[in-house]
Enzyme design. Structure first.
Site, PDB file in Angstrom:
ATOM      1  N   GLU A 175      67.359 -39.853  -2.009  1.00  0.00           N
ATOM      2  CA  GLU A 175      66.424 -40.377  -2.992  1.00  0.00           C
ATOM      3  C   GLU A 175      64.999 -40.211  -2.479  1.00  0.00           C
ATOM      4  OE1 GLU A 175      67.753 -44.391  -3.341  1.00  0.00           O
ATOM      5  OE2 GLU A 175      66.596 -45.095  -1.626  1.00  0.00           O
ATOM      6  N   ASN A 220      64.703 -48.434  10.434  1.00  0.00           N
ATOM      7  CA  ASN A 220      65.221 -49.088   9.220  1.00  0.00           C
ATOM      8  C   ASN A 220      65.931 -50.403   9.497  1.00  0.00           C
ATOM      9  OD1 ASN A 220      64.438 -46.978   7.294  1.00  0.00           O
ATOM     10  ND2 ASN A 220      65.965 -45.737   8.347  1.00  0.00           N
ATOM     11  N   GLU A 247      67.660 -55.993  -2.640  1.00  0.00           N
ATOM     12  CA  GLU A 247      66.515 -55.465  -1.901  1.00  0.00           C
ATOM     13  C   GLU A 247      65.667 -54.562  -2.792  1.00  0.00           C
ATOM     14  OE1 GLU A 247      67.711 -53.637   1.729  1.00  0.00           O
ATOM     15  OE2 GLU A 247      68.723 -55.435   2.483  1.00  0.00           O
ATOM     16  N   GLU A 307      68.904 -51.613  -2.920  1.00  0.00           N
ATOM     17  CA  GLU A 307      70.346 -51.814  -2.800  1.00  0.00           C
ATOM     18  C   GLU A 307      70.653 -53.298  -2.913  1.00  0.00           C
ATOM     19  OE1 GLU A 307      71.796 -50.599   1.009  1.00  0.00           O
ATOM     20  OE2 GLU A 307      70.273 -51.699   2.111  1.00  0.00           O
ATOM     21  N   ASN A 321      73.100 -56.203  -1.118  1.00  0.00           N
ATOM     22  CA  ASN A 321      74.005 -56.535  -0.023  1.00  0.00           C
ATOM     23  C   ASN A 321      74.929 -57.653  -0.476  1.00  0.00           C
ATOM     24  OD1 ASN A 321      73.012 -54.742   2.046  1.00  0.00           O
ATOM     25  ND2 ASN A 321      71.177 -56.005   2.084  1.00  0.00           N
ATOM     26  N   ARG A 364      76.891 -59.885   0.670  1.00  0.00           N
ATOM     27  CA  ARG A 364      77.321 -60.709   1.814  1.00  0.00           C
ATOM     28  C   ARG A 364      76.232 -61.725   2.107  1.00  0.00           C
ATOM     29  NH1 ARG A 364      75.526 -55.656   4.117  1.00  0.00           N
ATOM     30  NH2 ARG A 364      73.603 -55.991   5.283  1.00  0.00           N
ATOM     31  N   PHE A 393      60.669 -48.706  20.433  1.00  0.00           N
ATOM     32  CA  PHE A 393      60.573 -50.059  19.874  1.00  0.00           C
ATOM     33  C   PHE A 393      61.863 -50.850  20.032  1.00  0.00           C
ATOM     34  CE2 PHE A 393      57.475 -47.607  17.299  1.00  0.00           C
ATOM     35  CZ  PHE A 393      56.335 -48.255  17.720  1.00  0.00           C
TER      36      PHE A 393
END
Length: 726
Positions: free
Chosen positions: A248, A283, A323, A336, A338, A340, A397
């Site tokens: 995408e 991410n 999200e 998306e 989630n 849960r 990081f």
């Protein structure tokens, strides 16, 4: 509005009454983290509930579920691998069952063994936590066949939303704002390149069944599209058992903002305000806050309503998260859903709403309706969450670290702090599981207060035995852009273009660190020369705390950099061991407080200003001071010792371009070369996996392979030489 306010007070009063009831005999003890925040909805101990549940997870989320279950009077069963037999969640549960060996595929992902544990223990329901089996429709269906409840959404909702390709079609039909992209599965690398060109670079390549940052890559050209497709597909197969991919449009400079939802089996659905999750690396989220400083009330309402529209479209009936990506013009696009209890960040939503999301999941799974309406969902104050990981923040990081926690003290004494963890002193962080140490949460009346509390909490957090990411977290919470809320998902590479290299100290702060280290060393010498329990006699002996101690001290600003040497003099005010006057570079630094090398945390006054430091290392001539989260190795040597240093031979440096080193502990997935092969600079030589993430290791120069020291399947330690070049 008056009726809504009245209803809210009634619900709050019931919550307070229920909390008070926990002190009465026969009522379960409430050991939930931050239990005082749960004022919107309390626990009704007369309400029907499960007698016993099994938690099909480990670590902090298992502990989190156990605490709420205990507060509700529900017995708990823990499952564990052989290496987790002494873990905290095992000790907290009423019963525990070993389900296999350390690798997740042989334990926590073994549906048959977990189903057997349900049968053997008589558990009426299973809470899957997050990850592992939390979005596995087959597991949920098998539970239903066995007569046990799945504490989560129904199988159809998981299937509809777990498949990112299918979920986009449903979201479009539900009139949710969408990102431009290809509506279908990507078959191979060539198709990935073609679709990417059609959409227009940059693109996001990600697994259809993915989540948690795994199986995702951003591609800016054809080469990156091919490599991203291959690596993401491998990660997806390893992490989810489903390697279908989609592509995408990648929205440049976006914010990542998500909406927490809560639904029951009676058609009721709530949105519990948003979370800002834009601070990310690879991410994966680093620091979250709720609410977002970027979202005005009207936008919050629209996002919440769209999230609920989507939930109702799939018949959702549990806690979940929708999200969104948000651009600079406050346009938001569905990313998306989630299905849960959201991975780590749900506690900040609990802080600002006063709702125990785990409690509501347990109630809804039993069959109860949600106890409040949308108008009764409050927004109280501000909350931040820092994900404290066993990671090296100086490497990309945060590359995973392993080890045993030799010293561990959580900053629970700081106001407004909540620590959700699944470890304790002595726990081991292994290569098999996620390296999360703790979800460190702070709550305040406003953003500034919550952020200041986070800063104080990080300064007081004591972790020894593993490398951790507190240096990065501490630097972020004091950084100007973050303090003002000017953030996007590109925050880390923009603020730290060369990677995180530690906190940069001002000249005054450098003097503070040097003076503190010198004062500690002087106090140590003074104590060593102190005569106690001796008869007072006339002599030439001078009391050790009345002397002046002279050192040559230095503080390297960067690793490997030669530091400026400073002549330092330390004296103790009126012989007081806890009041030092330090002369450095013609300046006087006054330090007061307990100047002890043995304390885990040192709270001191420097020229009248309060600072918090830690001593994380000490050896002859060197003290490592943790200041503003970053460790600084301060050389403190007697004047005479410095004179001899010029005769010491420097250690030879290794030519890192001729070797490929393991950046972290992990397992070797692919070896692409053999001795004698010619390789070019940047060529992929080895692929290794750590904490379910695949990492591609490349040649540092063009040359011939001299030796390959590993093979596929081998486990390696950090710094181990994998490939040598001539």
């Amino acid at each position: 509005m008056l009726r809504a306010a009245s209803n809210f007070r009634a619900v709050a009063n019931r919550g307070l009454a229920a909390s008070a009831a926990a002190t009465r005999p026969g009522v379960p003890r409430d050991e939930r983290e931050g239990k005082e925040i749960y004022t919107t909805v309390g626990i009704d101990h007369n309400e029907p509930k499960f007698d016993k549940i099994l938690i099909a997870n480990r670590g902090e989320i298992a502990c989190r579920v156990i605490k709420t279950a205990k507060a509700m009077g529900i017995k708990t069963v823990a499952v564990h691998s052989d290496v987790d037999s002494n873990s905290l969640h095992v000790k907290m549960a009423d019963e525990a069952v070993c389900v296999g060996e350390a690798p997740t595929a042989k334990s926590y992902l073994r549906v048959d063994r977990i189903l057997q544990a349900v049968e053997d223990t008589g558990a009426q329901a299973v809470h899957p936590g997050y990850g592992f089996l939390s979005e596995n429709t087959k597991f949920a269906a098998e539970l239903e066949k066995a007569g046990a409840k799945f504490i989560g959404p129904n199988s159809k909702a998981i299937l509809d939303m777990g498949d990112k390709i299918h979920s986009k079609k449903i979201a479009t039909a539900a009139r949710v704002s969408m990102i431009p992209g290809f509506d279908g599965e990507i078959a191979d690398e060539d198709m990935c390149v073609k679709v990417s060109r059609d959409i227009g670079y940059p693109v996001m390549i990600k697994a259809s069944a993915g989540g948690g940052g795994k199986g995702m890559r951003v591609a800016w050209n054809d080469k990156q599209a091919r490599e991203g497709y291959r690596l993401s597909k491998q990660e997806a197969a390893s992490s989810f058992g489903d390697d279908r991919m989609l592509v995408e449009k990648f929205i440049d400079n976006p914010r990542h903002i998500e909406m927490q939802i809560l639904c029951d089996k009676h058609g009721n659905a709530l949105w519990l305000n948003e979370r800002e999750c834009s601070i990310q690396r690879r991410n994966q989220k680093v620091i979250e806050e709720a609410p977002s400083s970027f979202v005005p009330p009207e936008m919050r309402r629209k996002m919440g309503e769209q999230a609920v529209q989507l939930a109702k479209a799939v018949g959702y009936d549990s806690a979940g998260t929708v999200e969104f990506l948000v651009d600079s013009q406050r346009n938001f696009y569905f990313l998306e859903m989630n299905t849960r209890l959201q991975v780590v960040e749900h506690p900040i939503t609990e802080c600002i709403t006063g709702i125990d999301i785990v409690q509501q999941m347990l109630r809804v799974a039993y069959g109860h309706s949600l106890p409040i309406t949308q108008e009764q969902v409050p927004l109280n104050g501000w909350a931040f969450e820092s994900r404290v990981y066993a990671e090296d923040p100086y490497k990309g990081f945060g590359l995973p670290s392993v080890g045993r926690l030799s010293k561990y003290v959580e900053p629970r004494h700081v106001d407004g702090v909540r620590c959700d963890s699944g470890i304790r002193e002595g726990s081991e962080i292994s290569i098999y599981y996620d390296p999360l140490i703790c979800k460190l949460v702070t709550h305040g009346d406003n953003r500034e207060q919550a952020l200041n509390r986070m800063q104080e909490a990080l300064d007081n957090y004591v972790i020894r035995g593993v490398t951790h990411n507190i240096p990065l977290l501490r630097d972020i919470v004091q950084e100007k852009r973050f303090r003002t809320g000017d953030i996007t998902t590109k925050y880390l590479p923009e603020v730290y273009p060369e990677g995180f290299q530690g906190t940069v100290l001002t000249p005054t702060e450098q003097e503070t660190v040097i003076a503190f280290a010198a004062a500690l060393n002087a106090r140590k010498l003074a104590r060593a020369n102190q005569y106690l329990n001796q008869n007072k006699q006339r002599s030439t002996h001078v009391a050790s705390f009345s002397k002046t101690y002279k050192f040559v001290s230095s503080l390297p600003v960067k690793e490997g950099e030669r530091a400026t040497e400073h002549a330092v003099e330390v004296s103790f005010v009126n012989g007081d061991a806890n009041k030092a006057k330090v002369l450095i570079g013609g300046k006087t630094v006054d330090i007061s407080g307990n100047l002890s090398l043995s304390l885990p945390v040192n709270s001191i006054e420097v020229n009248g200003e309060h600072i918090t430091t830690q001593i994380v290392g000490k050896r002859a001539g060197e003290i490592t001071v943790l200041y503003k989260g970053t460790p600084f190795k301060v050389k403190v040597l007697p004047e005479q010792a410095v004179k001899y240093l010029q005769y010491m031979k420097e250690k030879a440096k290794v030519d890192l371009s001729t070797v490929v080193l393991s950046p972290m502990p992990g397992a070797i997935k692919n070896v692409n070369v053999k001795p004698g092969d010619m390789v070019s600079e940047g060529q992929e030589l080895v692929v290794m996996e750590a904490m379910k993430m695949q990492n591609s290791l490349h040649a540092g120069k063009t040359g011939r392979v001299k030796a390959v020291n590993v093979k596929v399947g081998a486990t390696v330690d950090e710094g181990e030489v994998l490939v040598e070049l001539e």
